[in-house]
Design a protein around this motif. Structure first.
Motif, PDB file in Angstrom:
ATOM      1  N   GLU A 112     -10.680   6.820 -11.771  1.00  0.00           N
ATOM      2  CA  GLU A 112     -11.109   5.419 -11.836  1.00  0.00           C
ATOM      3  C   GLU A 112      -9.974   4.515 -12.319  1.00  0.00           C
ATOM      4  N   LEU A 139      -3.040  -4.629  -5.189  1.00  0.00           N
ATOM      5  CA  LEU A 139      -3.314  -5.167  -3.851  1.00  0.00           C
ATOM      6  C   LEU A 139      -4.000  -6.530  -3.918  1.00  0.00           C
ATOM      7  N   ARG A 140      -4.806  -6.699  -4.966  1.00  0.00           N
ATOM      8  CA  ARG A 140      -5.501  -7.987  -5.138  1.00  0.00           C
ATOM      9  C   ARG A 140      -4.497  -9.125  -5.293  1.00  0.00           C
ATOM     10  N   LYS A 194      -6.149  -1.350  -6.958  1.00  0.00           N
ATOM     11  CA  LYS A 194      -6.825  -2.575  -6.500  1.00  0.00           C
ATOM     12  C   LYS A 194      -6.214  -3.810  -7.144  1.00  0.00           C
ATOM     13  N   ARG A 195      -5.807  -3.670  -8.402  1.00  0.00           N
ATOM     14  CA  ARG A 195      -5.188  -4.805  -9.086  1.00  0.00           C
ATOM     15  C   ARG A 195      -3.901  -5.219  -8.357  1.00  0.00           C
ATOM     16  N   LEU A 234      -7.677   5.436  -3.722  1.00  0.00           N
ATOM     17  CA  LEU A 234      -8.192   4.335  -2.898  1.00  0.00           C
ATOM     18  C   LEU A 234      -8.634   4.836  -1.523  1.00  0.00           C
ATOM     19  N   LEU A 272       0.841  -1.208   0.000  1.00  0.00           N
ATOM     20  CA  LEU A 272       0.000   0.000   0.000  1.00  0.00           C
ATOM     21  C   LEU A 272       0.871   1.252   0.000  1.00  0.00           C
ATOM     22  N   LEU A 322      -9.996  -8.258   0.034  1.00  0.00           N
ATOM     23  CA  LEU A 322      -9.184  -7.041  -0.075  1.00  0.00           C
ATOM     24  C   LEU A 322      -9.766  -5.922   0.792  1.00  0.00           C
ATOM     25  N   ASN A 342     -16.822   8.738  -6.585  1.00  0.00           N
ATOM     26  CA  ASN A 342     -15.700   8.874  -7.533  1.00  0.00           C
ATOM     27  C   ASN A 342     -15.580  10.319  -8.024  1.00  0.00           C
ATOM     28  N   MET A 401      -7.618   4.035  -9.394  1.00  0.00           N
ATOM     29  CA  MET A 401      -8.174   3.139  -8.377  1.00  0.00           C
ATOM     30  C   MET A 401      -8.136   1.681  -8.849  1.00  0.00           C
ATOM     31  N   ALA A 402      -8.459   1.471 -10.127  1.00  0.00           N
ATOM     32  CA  ALA A 402      -8.431   0.094 -10.667  1.00  0.00           C
ATOM     33  C   ALA A 402      -7.016  -0.478 -10.587  1.00  0.00           C
ATOM     34  N   ASP A 416     -13.798  -3.015  -9.276  1.00  0.00           N
ATOM     35  CA  ASP A 416     -12.694  -2.073  -9.065  1.00  0.00           C
ATOM     36  C   ASP A 416     -13.213  -0.675  -8.749  1.00  0.00           C
ATOM     37  N   LEU A 417     -14.252  -0.273  -9.460  1.00  0.00           N
ATOM     38  CA  LEU A 417     -14.712   1.114  -9.330  1.00  0.00           C
ATOM     39  C   LEU A 417     -15.704   1.329  -8.203  1.00  0.00           C
ATOM     40  N   HIS A 445     -12.435   4.484  -0.540  1.00  0.00           N
ATOM     41  CA  HIS A 445     -12.708   3.374   0.372  1.00  0.00           C
ATOM     42  C   HIS A 445     -12.928   3.855   1.811  1.00  0.00           C
ATOM     43  N   LEU A 466     -12.672 -12.312  -3.669  1.00  0.00           N
ATOM     44  CA  LEU A 466     -11.323 -11.748  -3.593  1.00  0.00           C
ATOM     45  C   LEU A 466     -11.391 -10.266  -3.237  1.00  0.00           C
TER      46      LEU A 466
END
Lengths: 196, 149
Positions: free
Chosen positions: A163, A173-174, A170-171, A138, A127, B48, A148, A166-167, B11-12, A142, B44
């Motif tokens: 966006e 961290l996922r 998240k990718r 994020l 992070l 997270l 947004n 953020m995507a 994601d969004l 979050h 998932l």
């Protein structure tokens, strides 16, 4: 806010009490260390006092405006100092957790606890290593609960750019969560095999 | 909805269906019923989000007192604010009623002064001398029809 514009200190104090927590938490999540978070939070509210008449209620909510001030101050700080301070704090956390884990009574508890702590450290580190724009996006969406559109206004970027950031965050961290999860599953199956 | 679109939605807007845009809720729910991969992806994302929620923030003891006790610079109100405060004092308008009255009269005075100094293109069609002779003849009530000029 009109009272603050007129120089009413009690109105200013009420606003501080209302927004202090969200601003300090946002700054901490961006900077990752307590001392600078406190300095920046203090500066945000000083700016609120000095520039109160510049706030335009028809353009943005007060919380959005305050987060924007906090965001700009944090970004300036990060550009000046990089992520060095964040890493320092993470390293301190790591040492503390190792010391505290050494005192754990049971060996199994120790292993479980240390594994969970290691996972948390890895997650925190991932992070902290995200680019500032991805981390901000994020955090605002979050934790702070902004839409947004509001988050994009705070970061002064388009909604699409927000966006996208953020995507990406998240990718990244996922992947960490997924790796931790597959490790856990491997450990569990090995434990079950050893029992049988 | 395809799985890629569903992934983008997560994601969004996160993993909680209520936070998804209303137009996408129904297709996303249908995909979740049909696709095991979509369900895995949602799980998932939930993991997270749980990990994110688990990250603690320190209590910041004493920060509120520090912010409240910091020395605030005196506020310097803008020109308009100062003018309004002078015209309509906060302590009451009674004895200072002359101030808004003077302010209201200013445009009138300005108009009179402007009218006195500028003719705005209105020029008398006779010379000053002719004008004065006509005036004198009228004042004297003299019949000028037989006068010799």
């Amino acid at each position: 806010m009109q009272a603050v514009c007129r120089g009413d200190q009690s109105a200013y104090q009420a606003l501080v009490r209302e927004h202090l927590k969200s601003i300090s938490h946002y700054a901490y999540r961006l900077l990752g260390n307590q001392k600078d978070t406190e300095d920046i939070t203090q500066e945000v509210f000083l700016k609120l006092w000095v520039n109160a008449e510049k706030w335009q209620p028809q353009k943005a909510k007060l919380s959005t405006w305050l987060h924007r001030i906090a965001h700009n101050l944090c970004v300036d700080y990060l550009r000046k100092h990089g992520n060095t301070q964040i890493r320092d704090d993470l390293d301190n956390d790591n040492n503390d957790s190792q010391q505290s884990s050494a005192t754990t009574a049971g060996q199994q508890d120790f292993e479980d606890g240390s594994e969970a702590r290691a996972q948390e450290q890895r997650f925190r580190r991932a992070l902290a290593q995200l680019p500032e724009s991805q981390r901000s996006a994020l955090m605002l969406c979050h934790y702070s609960g902004f839409s947004n559109k509001e988050a994009a206004a705070i970061m002064n970027v388009s909604v699409k750019a927000l966006e996208s950031a953020m995507a990406r965050a998240k990718r990244t961290l996922r992947k960490i969560v997924n790796e931790d999860n597959s490790e856990e599953q491997t450990d569990q199956s090995a434990w079950q095999e050893s029992l049988s | 909805m395809t799985e890629d679109e569903f992934s983008k939605l997560l994601d969004l807007h996160g993993s909680v269906p209520d936070s998804w845009p209303s137009t996408q809720q129904e297709p996303a729910r249908r995909l979740l019923e049909l696709s095991a991969e979509a369900r895995d992806l949602q799980q998932l994302h939930q993991r997270l989000e749980t990990r994110l929620d688990r990250l603690q923030v320190p209590a910041f003891e004493g920060l509120e007192a520090r912010v409240l006790n910091q020395a605030l610079p005196p506020r310097s109100p803008g020109f308009v604010d100062r003018l309004l405060a002078w015209l309509v004092p906060a302590e009451g308008i009674g004895p200072q009623l002359w101030r808004p009255a003077v302010a209201a009269c200013l445009p009138l005075v300005f108009g009179v002064v402007l009218g006195n100094y500028f003719s705005f293109g209105i020029v008398p069609d006779s010379s000053d001398v002719d004008f004065w002779e006509d005036e004198l003849a009228m004042v004297a009530l003299v019949d000028v029809s037989d006068s010799e000029f």
